[in-house]
Enzyme design. Structure first.
Site, mmCIF file in Angstrom:
data_model
loop_
_atom_site.group_PDB
_atom_site.id
_atom_site.type_symbol
_atom_site.label_atom_id
_atom_site.label_comp_id
_atom_site.label_asym_id
_atom_site.label_seq_id
_atom_site.Cartn_x
_atom_site.Cartn_y
_atom_site.Cartn_z
ATOM 1 N N CYS A 46 32.662 27.435 29.452
ATOM 2 C CA CYS A 46 31.783 28.533 29.691
ATOM 3 C C CYS A 46 32.309 29.806 29.150
ATOM 4 O O CYS A 46 33.241 30.454 29.492
ATOM 5 C CB CYS A 46 31.841 28.898 31.548
ATOM 6 S SG CYS A 46 30.701 30.107 31.908
ATOM 7 N N CYS B 245 29.005 33.748 37.269
ATOM 8 C CA CYS B 245 29.241 32.249 37.710
ATOM 9 C C CYS B 245 30.681 32.301 38.151
ATOM 10 O O CYS B 245 31.199 33.222 38.270
ATOM 11 C CB CYS B 245 29.236 31.259 36.548
ATOM 12 S SG CYS B 245 30.356 31.448 35.280
ATOM 13 N N GLN C 281 37.310 29.071 38.819
ATOM 14 C CA GLN C 281 37.599 27.630 38.810
ATOM 15 C C GLN C 281 38.711 27.410 37.924
ATOM 16 O O GLN C 281 39.560 26.474 38.118
ATOM 17 C CB GLN C 281 36.418 26.892 39.015
ATOM 18 C CG GLN C 281 35.631 26.991 40.182
ATOM 19 C CD GLN C 281 34.453 25.918 40.098
ATOM 20 O OE1 GLN C 281 33.752 25.686 39.061
ATOM 21 N NE2 GLN C 281 34.097 25.310 41.209
ATOM 22 N N ASP D 227 20.224 19.929 34.812
ATOM 23 C CA ASP D 227 21.757 19.578 34.379
ATOM 24 C C ASP D 227 21.674 18.630 33.356
ATOM 25 O O ASP D 227 21.482 17.351 33.732
ATOM 26 C CB ASP D 227 22.435 19.366 35.680
ATOM 27 C CG ASP D 227 24.079 19.239 35.402
ATOM 28 O OD1 ASP D 227 24.382 18.999 34.088
ATOM 29 O OD2 ASP D 227 24.868 19.514 36.365
ATOM 30 N N ARG E 234 24.308 17.582 31.509
ATOM 31 C CA ARG E 234 25.768 17.168 31.439
ATOM 32 C C ARG E 234 25.536 15.569 31.565
ATOM 33 O O ARG E 234 25.103 15.130 32.521
ATOM 34 C CB ARG E 234 26.705 17.636 32.097
ATOM 35 C CG ARG E 234 26.744 19.357 31.787
ATOM 36 C CD ARG E 234 27.738 20.129 32.712
ATOM 37 N NE ARG E 234 27.080 20.126 34.023
ATOM 38 C CZ ARG E 234 27.772 20.684 35.167
ATOM 39 N NH1 ARG E 234 28.889 21.433 34.980
ATOM 40 N NH2 ARG E 234 27.234 20.766 36.201
#
Length: 218
Positions: free
Chosen positions: A76, A87, A92, A147, A149
């Site tokens: 990101c 976000c 994280q 999504d 991914r």
């Protein structure tokens, strides 16, 4: 997992292992053994970071003790590098490096910007979110998946360094489901903290409500 994905190679191999000292903006430091790979299914340049005493963690897992702590972290640029508060990715990443360094394990830095749709499309989705769509509806409005991914390459990377079972550091149940389907045993799901800001609370609520992320926003 894409339904029409092309045949995928079963084994990846380590091509480089190099030690990299890490330092975050708040002064936290750690040392990572960074691995690159050959034969990854999507041909992208993903990284695996061995943190803390990851060798001891692997050895203990082979003796029947708890599995190493592992976080698959999607790239990101806006959050990890620029500190965007839209976000929770940057916090994280910082949390994961510290927790894995203490426990011994691995962080997978996966080139999956914008839940797999890419940087420009992610920013297009931000514009749609500013008009009222949530993070998933915005992707769909762009003609993309909610999504996109796929974690096959994550499973490849883990197997290449001898990891067959993990304690998964993630709030996302889809990561556990996919890794399990690709042959990685998830012995425990370990949630990350909820990194809430005024700019991301609606985004986090969508993840909690739409895809059952383990998030306590109270």
């Amino acid at each position: 997992m894409p339904e029409n994905s092309s045949p995928q190679p079963l084994e990846a191999r380590v091509r480089t292992q190099v030690q990299v000292p890490l330092r975050f903006a708040d002064g936290f430091t750690a040392s990572a053994d960074v691995f690159t790979f050959r034969n990854l299914a999507d041909r992208k340049e993903h990284l695996l970071l061995g943190l803390g005493d990851w060798q001891e963690s692997l050895a203990r897992a082979r003796e029947g003790f708890e599995a190493p702590l592992v976080r698959p972290h999607s790239e990101c640029l806006t959050g990890d590098v620029l500190g965007s508060e839209r976000c929770d990715c940057g916090p994280q990443l910082r949390e994961a490096v510290e927790r894995i360094s203490k426990a011994g394990g691995f962080l997978l830095y996966l080139r999956q910007e914008g839940r797999g749709i890419g940087l420009y499309a992610k920013l297009d989705a931000y514009a749609l979110q500013d008009d009222g769509l949530d993070t998933y509806a915005a992707n769909v409005a762009l003609g993309r998946g909610e999504d996109e991914r796929d974690y096959f390459v994550a499973a490849q990377m883990l197997r290449a360094v001898g990891v067959g079972s993990i304690r998964l550091l993630s709030n996302n149940p889809d990561k556990a489901r996919q890794l399990g389907a690709y042959g990685i045993t998830v012995t425990e799901r370990v949630p990350t903290a909820a990194h809430v800001s005024a700019a991301n609370v609606r985004y986090l609520a969508a993840k909690r409500d739409h895809t059952a992320h383990t998030l306590d926003l109270a």
